[in-house]
Structures are given as structure tokens and as C-alpha cells.
Design a protein around this motif. Structure first.
Motif, PDB file in Angstrom:
ATOM      1  N   TRP A   1       0.835  -1.209   0.000  1.00 39.88           N
ATOM      2  CA  TRP A   1       0.000   0.000   0.000  1.00 39.88           C
ATOM      3  C   TRP A   1       0.869   1.257   0.000  1.00 39.88           C
ATOM      4  O   TRP A   1       0.597   2.217  -0.742  1.00 39.88           O
ATOM      5  CB  TRP A   1      -0.935   0.005   1.207  1.00 39.88           C
TER       6      TRP A   1
ATOM      7  N   THR B   1       2.156   1.900  -3.356  1.00 37.93           N
ATOM      8  CA  THR B   1       1.103   2.497  -4.183  1.00 37.93           C
ATOM      9  C   THR B   1       1.009   3.990  -3.912  1.00 37.93           C
ATOM     10  O   THR B   1       0.874   4.800  -4.836  1.00 37.93           O
ATOM     11  CB  THR B   1      -0.254   1.838  -3.900  1.00 37.93           C
TER      12      THR B   1
ATOM     13  N   ASN C   1      -6.822  -4.897  -6.938  1.00 37.06           N
ATOM     14  CA  ASN C   1      -5.896  -5.002  -5.815  1.00 37.06           C
ATOM     15  C   ASN C   1      -6.313  -6.087  -4.830  1.00 37.06           C
ATOM     16  O   ASN C   1      -5.497  -6.536  -4.018  1.00 37.06           O
ATOM     17  CB  ASN C   1      -5.783  -3.654  -5.089  1.00 37.06           C
TER      18      ASN C   1
ATOM     19  N   GLU D   1      -4.386  -9.320  -5.369  1.00 30.85           N
ATOM     20  CA  GLU D   1      -2.990  -9.125  -4.994  1.00 30.85           C
ATOM     21  C   GLU D   1      -2.830  -9.288  -3.481  1.00 30.85           C
ATOM     22  O   GLU D   1      -1.884  -9.929  -3.011  1.00 30.85           O
ATOM     23  CB  GLU D   1      -2.518  -7.747  -5.442  1.00 30.85           C
TER      24      GLU D   1
ATOM     25  N   ASN E   1       3.010  -1.872  -7.956  1.00 36.87           N
ATOM     26  CA  ASN E   1       2.034  -0.932  -7.409  1.00 36.87           C
ATOM     27  C   ASN E   1       2.477   0.523  -7.568  1.00 36.87           C
ATOM     28  O   ASN E   1       1.636   1.432  -7.540  1.00 36.87           O
ATOM     29  CB  ASN E   1       1.778  -1.222  -5.923  1.00 36.87           C
TER      30      ASN E   1
ATOM     31  N   ALA F   1      -5.298   0.948  -2.812  1.00 38.77           N
ATOM     32  CA  ALA F   1      -4.550  -0.222  -2.347  1.00 38.77           C
ATOM     33  C   ALA F   1      -4.798  -0.541  -0.874  1.00 38.77           C
ATOM     34  O   ALA F   1      -4.160  -1.456  -0.333  1.00 38.77           O
ATOM     35  CB  ALA F   1      -3.055  -0.016  -2.581  1.00 38.77           C
TER      36      ALA F   1
ATOM     37  N   GLU G   1      -5.426  -4.157   0.073  1.00 36.30           N
ATOM     38  CA  GLU G   1      -4.375  -5.172   0.033  1.00 36.30           C
ATOM     39  C   GLU G   1      -3.982  -5.672   1.423  1.00 36.30           C
ATOM     40  O   GLU G   1      -3.946  -6.885   1.640  1.00 36.30           O
ATOM     41  CB  GLU G   1      -3.165  -4.658  -0.746  1.00 36.30           C
TER      42      GLU G   1
END
Length: 271
Positions: free
Chosen positions: A22, A25, A133, A136, A170, A199, A202
Motif C-alpha cells: 500500500w 502504491t 488489488n 494481490e 504498485n 490499495a 491489500e
């Protein structure tokens, strides 16, 4: 880092790994503060790169371990096949129930999917990135869960390698979301927040994936393949078409090959 992770239960290992992806991202989303816009060539190449990472991760980090986990059964391919198909069906069902929009369609307009909605274009684009996401995060979670359950083919470094690979892709993903939103007229701060927030799912799904595998160990080969199927569905349905939608198909293809190679190296070197 490895010593720190070994002291944590698997669901916290997965959570921290998801937080790292994250943050990466968010790093990509912060490009709105550095650049006024990003050339289409760069965006298409980044989308191809992300697709390559996800394809490689789906095989090396998920499908192959799923098959190895079932190697003692009469049909070692069966859990991988079932999980893989169910993963794709899962994302397709999300497509039906969650409104979202894909950018860079051939007619240069956003392609809206899901139920009818009054949500704005930026929100729909945000939801599309958030949707892809989810698998992932799941992939990271089941990888760490596999280590905790004693899967012979799973290592902590391998799980970290998967998280690193997803985190690397990301970065351009965050930029590819925040920059078009900025170009639509929103402020840099709002554009950044759209990018980084996509994100946040995630770490949540990483933790849930690890908990599922630890609580129900027999589902591990199915869970690994499920995450792979979900990621491949996203790659084929979204990332590859969008990367090829401009006039930069060669660059997008080279980006895909580069992403695949980097993720393969990470998995083999660390796994």
C-alpha cells in the motif's frame, strides 16, 4: 527484515507485507506532486509491466506451489484447476455487483461495468483499480499462510519476494490512477488520495488470506490457485487490453516481459 517477520504470527506478517505494498502504491500516487502529466507511452509501458509481474507471480508463487502441495494425491492438478477457475469466477462476480470503469478503451472512453450507478467517473475508475488489488492482497496472504502451515515449497523469503514484486508494480499503478484523475481537474491532494486509497484493500485481504489458510490448512492448494486465477482474470480482462489500447503496443509488450522477468528472478532467487 526476515528476523523481524519471523517473530510475528502469519496474519501479522501478511498484514505488514500488505501495508508495504500500500505504501508503494502511495509512492506512485505521489507523482501528481512531481509531474503535470505522464505520457501515454509511459502509462502503457507501466500497465504492461504490472501485467508481467502478476502473470509471473501467478505461476511461480501461486500455481506451482499449489500443484506441489498436492503432489502426493492421485490428481495433483485438481486443487490447482478448481481453485484457478473459482478465482476467475470470483472476480467476474465482483464485476457484476460493483460498479467500476476501465480507462483507455479503444474508443478512448471509459468502459463502465456493473450495475447502473450515479457515481462519478473518478470514483468508478478508483473502484476498478481497487477491484484488481483484492487478488494481490489475497496472494500475499496465502503465501505467508503457506509458510506458517509448513508447506515444503513455501519460504518466508519467497513470500516476501512476492510482496516486493507486487509492491514494485504498485508504484506505476498508483501513478496510473492518480495522474488521470488529476488531469480531470481534481486537486493534487484529492488525486493522491484516490491513488493511495485504491490499495488499502491489500493489507486487509492479505491478513484475511493468511488467517483462512492457517485456520483451514487443507484449503492451501485451493487458496493459492484461487489467488492466481483472480490475478490472471484481472490481467487478461483489464491490464493487457488497457496497455495495448494506445499506439504503444511494442512498449507495452516489452514492459510486460520486463515485469515478468523481474518477478521470476525475485521468486526463484528468494524462494
Amino acid at each position: 527484515m526476515q528476523e523481524f517477520f519471523t517473530t510475528l504470527p502469519p496474519y501479522l506478517q501478511a498484514l505488514f507485507a500488505g501495508i508495504i505494498t500500500w505504501l508503494l502504491t502511495a509512492l506512485g500516487a505521489s507523482f501528481v506532486y512531481l509531474f503535470k502529466n505522464i505520457d501515454t507511452k509511459v502509462i502503457n509501458t507501466m500497465q504492461g509491466f504490472a501485467a508481467g509481474v502478476m502473470i509471473a507471480a501467478s505461476f511461480w508463487s501461486l500455481l506451482q506451489p499449489s500443484i506441489e502441495q498436492s503432489s502426493d494425491s492421485m490428481m495433483p492438478w485438481l486443487p490447482a484447476a478448481i481453485g484457478f477457475i473459482l478465482g476467475g469466477i470470483f472476480i467476474r462476480l465482483l464485476d457484476f455487483v460493483i460498479p467500476h470503469a476501465h480507462q483507455n478503451s479503444p474508443d478512448k472512453n471509459q468502459r463502465v461495468e456493473g450495475p447502473d450507478t450515479a457515481l462519478g467517473k473518478n470514483t468508478l475508475l478508483f473502484l476498478a483499480i481497487t477491484l484488481h488489488n483484492i487478488p494481490e492482497g489475497m496472494a500475499i496472504g496465502v503465501a505467508f499462510g503457506g509458510v506458517a502451515t509448513g508447506n515444503d515449497g513455501a519460504t518466508l523469503l519467497g513470500a516476501l519476494g512476492l510482496a516486493i514484486g507486487i509492491g514494485i508494480q504498485n508504484i506505476p499503478e498508483g501513478a496510473a490512477l492518480s495522474m488521470p484523475i488529476r488531469a480531470s481537474g481534481l486537486s493534487k491532494w484529492k488525486s493522491f488520495n484516490y491513488g493511495q486509497a485504491s490499495a488499502l484493500v491489500e493489507p486487509v485481504f492479505a491478513m484475511l488470506g493468511a488467517l483462512l489458510v492457517v485456520v483451514a490448512t487443507p484449503v492451501l492448494p485451493y487458496a493459492l490457485a484461487f489467488a492466481a486465477g483472480a490475478m490472471i482474470f484481472v490481467v487478461v480482462e483489464e491490464l493487457i487490453p488497457e496497455s495495448q489500447s494506445g499506439n504503444n503496443t511494442d512498449l507495452a509488450t516489452l514492459g510486460l516481459m520486463g515485469g515478468f522477468t523481474i518477478m521470476m528472478i525475485l521468486d526463484v532467487a528468494l524462494g
